[in-house]
Scaffold this active site. Structure first.
Site, PDB file in Angstrom:
ATOM      1  N   ASN A   1      21.386 -11.755   9.995  1.00  0.00           N
ATOM      2  CA  ASN A   1      21.306 -11.761  11.324  1.00  0.00           C
ATOM      3  C   ASN A   1      21.047 -13.203  11.953  1.00  0.00           C
ATOM      4  OD1 ASN A   1      21.514 -10.774  14.187  1.00  0.00           O
ATOM      5  ND2 ASN A   1      19.433 -10.432  14.042  1.00  0.00           N
TER       6      ASN A   1
ATOM      7  N   HIS B 245      19.093 -14.924  15.235  1.00  0.00           N
ATOM      8  CA  HIS B 245      18.241 -14.769  16.207  1.00  0.00           C
ATOM      9  C   HIS B 245      17.766 -15.897  16.903  1.00  0.00           C
ATOM     10  CE1 HIS B 245      15.233 -12.089  18.604  1.00  0.00           C
ATOM     11  NE2 HIS B 245      14.635 -13.140  18.405  1.00  0.00           N
TER      12      HIS B 245
ATOM     13  N   GLY C 174      31.237 -13.533  21.180  1.00  0.00           N
ATOM     14  CA  GLY C 174      31.640 -14.028  19.781  1.00  0.00           C
ATOM     15  C   GLY C 174      31.817 -15.153  19.182  1.00  0.00           C
TER      16      GLY C 174
ATOM     17  N   ASN D 148      29.699 -16.955  17.534  1.00  0.00           N
ATOM     18  CA  ASN D 148      29.383 -17.208  16.260  1.00  0.00           C
ATOM     19  C   ASN D 148      30.387 -16.556  15.122  1.00  0.00           C
ATOM     20  OD1 ASN D 148      26.745 -18.335  15.893  1.00  0.00           O
ATOM     21  ND2 ASN D 148      26.126 -16.872  17.399  1.00  0.00           N
TER      22      ASN D 148
HETATM   23  C1  GRF Z   1      23.241 -15.519  19.772  1.00  0.00           C
HETATM   24  O1  GRF Z   1      22.514 -16.244  20.497  1.00  0.00           O
HETATM   25  C2  GRF Z   1      22.669 -14.493  18.823  1.00  0.00           C
HETATM   26  O2  GRF Z   1      21.315 -15.254  18.207  1.00  0.00           O
HETATM   27  C3  GRF Z   1      22.094 -13.260  19.288  1.00  0.00           C
HETATM   28  O3  GRF Z   1      22.948 -13.095  20.181  1.00  0.00           O
HETATM   29  C4  GRF Z   1      23.786 -14.295  20.710  1.00  0.00           C
HETATM   30  C5  GRF Z   1      25.297 -14.002  20.141  1.00  0.00           C
HETATM   31  O4  GRF Z   1      26.207 -15.000  20.738  1.00  0.00           O
HETATM   32  N1  GRF Z   1      21.672 -12.467  18.387  1.00  0.00           N
HETATM   33  P1  GRF Z   1      27.652 -14.645  20.470  1.00  0.00           P
HETATM   34  O5  GRF Z   1      28.373 -13.402  20.756  1.00  0.00           O
HETATM   35  O6  GRF Z   1      27.980 -15.099  18.824  1.00  0.00           O
HETATM   36  O7  GRF Z   1      28.334 -15.966  21.108  1.00  0.00           O
END
Ligand code: GRF
Length: 194
Positions: free
Chosen positions: A112, A114, A20, A22
């Site tokens: 999303n 990625h 989490g 992000n």
């Molecule tokens: C990120 O690197 C995103 O690109 C991928 O999963 C990861 C998520 O990280 N889809 P977090 O859970 O937000 O720390």
């Protein structure tokens, strides 16, 4: 919808499955005066997801949805989205693939992040594959979600050079830091044009 200098702030829902980071940065940005969005809801398919802690700490409505039956799970999620008047969904490390039916209901409104320079390296283990292929560059892409995995319209992309000393861990760390920084910014820009 909250108001920002006369502008309606959009309600976003963030879908997570784990760490989490992000989500954390989206919440942090949402508190800034200039933010065009408000993190209204957090959904996870994993009740033990570390990221849920950020939702709880910030008193954001959150639900861990049992995904044993995807159809039922998505129906529940749709119910929560409507109830919380969600305008935009941000996937952030959400490890479930949304059905076409679900995506149609939020067409053009699901983002999303990625960790690769899409259209290269769709799917999982991107950093390992990038290193194995001795790529010179990598990065991340924020894109709209459509029915095909990691294939929707690009909204934002950031490229970095891979150094000789880089490995999967260092690359992941660098790219995640950039994702954290730019996801809220890319979302804000996307909202201006909505
Ligand atoms: C990120 O690197 C995103 O690109 C991928 O999963 C990861 C998520 O990280 N889809 P977090 O859970 O937000 O720390």
């Amino acid at each position: 919808m909250k108001k920002l200098n006369g502008i309606n702030k959009k309600n976003i829902a963030v879908f997570i499955s784990g760490r989490g980071s992000n989500l954390k940065s989206l919440i942090k940005y949402s508190k800034l005066k200039k933010s065009r969005f408000n993190v209204k809801l957090v959904i996870t398919n994993k009740k033990e997801a570390k990221g849920l802690g950020y939702a709880k700490k910030n008193k954001i409505t959150n639900f861990a949805v049992n995904y044993k039956n995807k159809n039922i799970a998505e129906k529940k999620i749709l119910f929560f989205l409507r109830k919380n008047k969600i305008n935009i969904i941000c996937l952030a490390g959400f490890m479930k693939i949304l059905s076409g039916k679900f995506i149609k209901k939020f067409k053009g409104k699901i983002l999303n992040t990625h960790p690769s320079l899409l259209p290269k390296y769709k799917g999982l283990n991107t950093h390992q594959r990038v290193i194995n292929d001795k790529e010179k560059y990598s990065g991340f892409t924020i894109h709209l979600v459509n029915e095909k995995l990691d294939s929707g319209k690009k909204i934002f992309q950031k490229k970095i050079r891979i150094l000789k000393k880089d490995n999967v861990k260092t690359l992941e760390k660098k790219i995640l830091k950039l994702e954290n920084k730019y996801y809220p910014i890319a979302l804000s820009r996307f909202l201006i044009n909505l």
